[in-house]
Design a protein around this motif. Structure first.
Motif, PDB file in Angstrom:
ATOM      1  N   SER A  42      11.105  51.941  71.324  1.00 25.39           N
ATOM      2  CA  SER A  42      12.344  52.319  70.658  1.00 25.39           C
ATOM      3  C   SER A  42      12.082  52.854  69.260  1.00 25.39           C
ATOM      4  O   SER A  42      12.587  53.914  68.882  1.00 25.39           O
ATOM      5  CB  SER A  42      13.291  51.115  70.599  1.00 25.39           C
ATOM      6  OG  SER A  42      14.465  51.460  69.911  1.00 25.39           O
ATOM      7  N   TRP A  43      11.268  52.099  68.435  1.00 22.54           N
ATOM      8  CA  TRP A  43      11.079  52.581  67.064  1.00 22.54           C
ATOM      9  C   TRP A  43      10.226  53.824  67.018  1.00 22.54           C
ATOM     10  O   TRP A  43      10.283  54.615  66.090  1.00 22.54           O
ATOM     11  CB  TRP A  43      10.545  51.494  66.137  1.00 22.54           C
ATOM     12  CG  TRP A  43       9.198  50.906  66.416  1.00 22.54           C
ATOM     13  CD1 TRP A  43       8.954  49.676  66.890  1.00 22.54           C
ATOM     14  CD2 TRP A  43       7.919  51.504  66.198  1.00 22.54           C
ATOM     15  NE1 TRP A  43       7.612  49.451  67.007  1.00 22.54           N
ATOM     16  CE2 TRP A  43       6.941  50.573  66.581  1.00 22.54           C
ATOM     17  CE3 TRP A  43       7.505  52.752  65.755  1.00 22.54           C
ATOM     18  CZ2 TRP A  43       5.582  50.823  66.522  1.00 22.54           C
ATOM     19  CZ3 TRP A  43       6.143  52.998  65.688  1.00 22.54           C
ATOM     20  CH2 TRP A  43       5.195  52.047  66.076  1.00 22.54           C
ATOM     21  N   LYS A  62      12.889  45.993  65.090  1.00 21.94           N
ATOM     22  CA  LYS A  62      12.874  47.369  65.583  1.00 21.94           C
ATOM     23  C   LYS A  62      13.534  48.307  64.579  1.00 21.94           C
ATOM     24  O   LYS A  62      13.012  49.392  64.276  1.00 21.94           O
ATOM     25  CB  LYS A  62      13.603  47.443  66.925  1.00 21.94           C
ATOM     26  CG  LYS A  62      13.711  48.851  67.502  1.00 21.94           C
ATOM     27  CD  LYS A  62      14.679  48.891  68.652  1.00 21.94           C
ATOM     28  CE  LYS A  62      16.110  48.741  68.127  1.00 21.94           C
ATOM     29  NZ  LYS A  62      17.119  48.922  69.203  1.00 21.94           N
ATOM     30  N   LYS A  88      15.171  42.745  67.584  1.00 20.89           N
ATOM     31  CA  LYS A  88      15.930  43.976  67.398  1.00 20.89           C
ATOM     32  C   LYS A  88      15.993  44.364  65.928  1.00 20.89           C
ATOM     33  O   LYS A  88      15.919  45.558  65.586  1.00 20.89           O
ATOM     34  CB  LYS A  88      17.340  43.791  67.965  1.00 20.89           C
ATOM     35  CG  LYS A  88      17.385  43.653  69.482  1.00 20.89           C
ATOM     36  CD  LYS A  88      18.802  43.410  69.970  1.00 20.89           C
ATOM     37  CE  LYS A  88      18.829  43.210  71.488  1.00 20.89           C
ATOM     38  NZ  LYS A  88      20.203  42.941  71.983  1.00 20.89           N
ATOM     39  N   THR A 146       8.959  43.103  72.758  1.00 18.82           N
ATOM     40  CA  THR A 146       8.056  43.837  71.857  1.00 18.82           C
ATOM     41  C   THR A 146       7.687  45.193  72.427  1.00 18.82           C
ATOM     42  O   THR A 146       7.570  46.180  71.686  1.00 18.82           O
ATOM     43  CB  THR A 146       6.782  43.017  71.610  1.00 18.82           C
ATOM     44  OG1 THR A 146       6.248  42.556  72.856  1.00 18.82           O
ATOM     45  CG2 THR A 146       7.058  41.832  70.716  1.00 18.82           C
ATOM     46  N   VAL A 198      10.572  47.276  71.738  1.00 14.70           N
ATOM     47  CA  VAL A 198      10.621  47.603  70.314  1.00 14.70           C
ATOM     48  C   VAL A 198       9.672  48.748  69.984  1.00 14.70           C
ATOM     49  O   VAL A 198      10.022  49.695  69.272  1.00 14.70           O
ATOM     50  CB  VAL A 198      10.295  46.358  69.465  1.00 14.70           C
ATOM     51  CG1 VAL A 198      10.065  46.744  68.009  1.00 14.70           C
ATOM     52  CG2 VAL A 198      11.416  45.349  69.558  1.00 14.70           C
ATOM     53  N   GLU A 199       8.439  48.673  70.511  1.00 14.25           N
ATOM     54  CA  GLU A 199       7.459  49.726  70.227  1.00 14.25           C
ATOM     55  C   GLU A 199       7.962  51.076  70.709  1.00 14.25           C
ATOM     56  O   GLU A 199       7.886  52.082  70.003  1.00 14.25           O
ATOM     57  CB  GLU A 199       6.121  49.381  70.889  1.00 14.25           C
ATOM     58  CG  GLU A 199       5.378  48.247  70.224  1.00 14.25           C
ATOM     59  CD  GLU A 199       4.039  48.007  70.883  1.00 14.25           C
ATOM     60  OE1 GLU A 199       3.676  48.798  71.789  1.00 14.25           O
ATOM     61  OE2 GLU A 199       3.350  47.053  70.505  1.00 14.25           O
TER      62      GLU A 199
END
Length: 309
Positions: free
Chosen positions: A32-33, A142, A139, A26, A29-30
């Motif tokens: 990356s997005w 994301k 993923k 997570t 993800v934070e």
């Protein structure tokens, strides 16, 4: 005992590993997005998730309902007809109802709420249809979040897209609502639980109906009266015999009956009635006189006492 302890320890380690994986992924993800959202030029109505799961008219109705009303409406949308008895339908309905109530707490717009509900459906379908593992599903989250989160440099786009803070709140909610219980959802979709039907035989004694007469409780009879006059009814043969005997005796009496008042005239009847009536009246008069005399003596005694005082 040692074997059971090893199993418990293995399960605890597995739970810790899952939680560490969720936290690590997570965080990735934070980051990356957020980077992708800053590099993507967001265009209105491109890759839109709004109104795919819940239409605008349905959303207008949902925002005005209570929790119970939201539950019934979402059950109709999802075509869950047995959610009160079926465990699977009940769990999935709670998943969507909880998500909708969370958007109201976050004060999302209707467009944002519709987008978030579609996001819930996509992540859930990744488990039920695509059978994605936990890292793969994260993923996918994301990628979706990169499409619907508005960068800090491009806040003039569609109101459908979320801010970075709202995106972080969404990931935190997905973490505690779905990803933390990922194995349970996998079991829900991929395993068929054993169905156990439990039944109990109960023997109940009831009073047999008495034809053509009802039972004594229905007529409020005591058992003595019921058994004496209702239960032991004569048979049809006995009834016919009694009627025949009664008919024969009636004929005999009709032939032998003699009127005893034939030899008396009207004057004789009047005189007899006069004598009886006079005797009754005389007895009444005597009784009344005796009572009056007793009352007179009682009043006289009272008066004399008052005079002496």
């Amino acid at each position: 005992m040692d074997g059971e302890r090893d199993i418990v320890r293995a399960r605890q380690l597995e739970t810790v590993n899952i939680m560490e994986t969720i936290g690590r992924v997570t965080d990735e993800v934070e980051k990356s997005w957020t980077r992708e959202a800053e590099n993507v030029q967001v265009k209105e109505n491109v890759n839109s998730l709004a109104w795919k799961f819940i239409s605008s008219s349905q959303m207008d109705d949902l925002v005005q309902l209570t929790v119970d009303g939201v539950q019934k409406t979402l059950a109709e949308i999802l075509e869950f007809k047995h959610y009160q008895n079926c465990m699977k339908e009940g769990i999935l309905l709670d998943y969507y109802v909880s998500g909708f109530c969370w958007t109201k707490e976050q004060k999302f717009t209707m467009l944002q709420t519709s987008t978030f509900m579609t996001l819930l459906k996509i992540i859930l379908e990744n488990i039920s249809e695509k059978h994605l593992s936990l890292p793969d599903n994260l993923k996918e989250l994301k990628k979706v979040m990169a499409e619907v989160v508005l960068s800090r440099l491009e806040k003039g786009g569609s109101r459908e897209f979320f801010t970075v803070d709202q995106g972080k709140a969404i990931i935190s909610y997905m973490k505690i609502s779905l990803f933390q219980h990922y194995k349970l959802y996998e079991f829900l979709f991929n395993e068929t639980p054993d169905v156990e039907i439990l039944d109990t035989e109960i023997e109940v004694e009831v009073i047999k109906p008495v034809d053509p007469f009802p039972s004594p409780l229905e007529e409020s009879f005591t058992w003595d009266i019921y058994s004496s006059y209702v239960l032991l009814q004569p048979s049809e043969e006995m009834v016919t015999e009694v009627e025949m005997k009664a008919g024969e005796s009636g004929e005999v009496t009709e032939t032998t009956t003699v009127d005893r008042l034939v030899n008396y005239t009207i004057d004789d009847v009047k005189s007899a009635l006069g004598e009886v009536t006079g005797e009754v009246l005389r007895n009444l008069q005597t009784e009344i006189n005796e009572k009056l005399q007793k009352q007179e003596e009682a009043y006289t005694a009272r008066i004399n006492k008052l005079i002496k005082q």
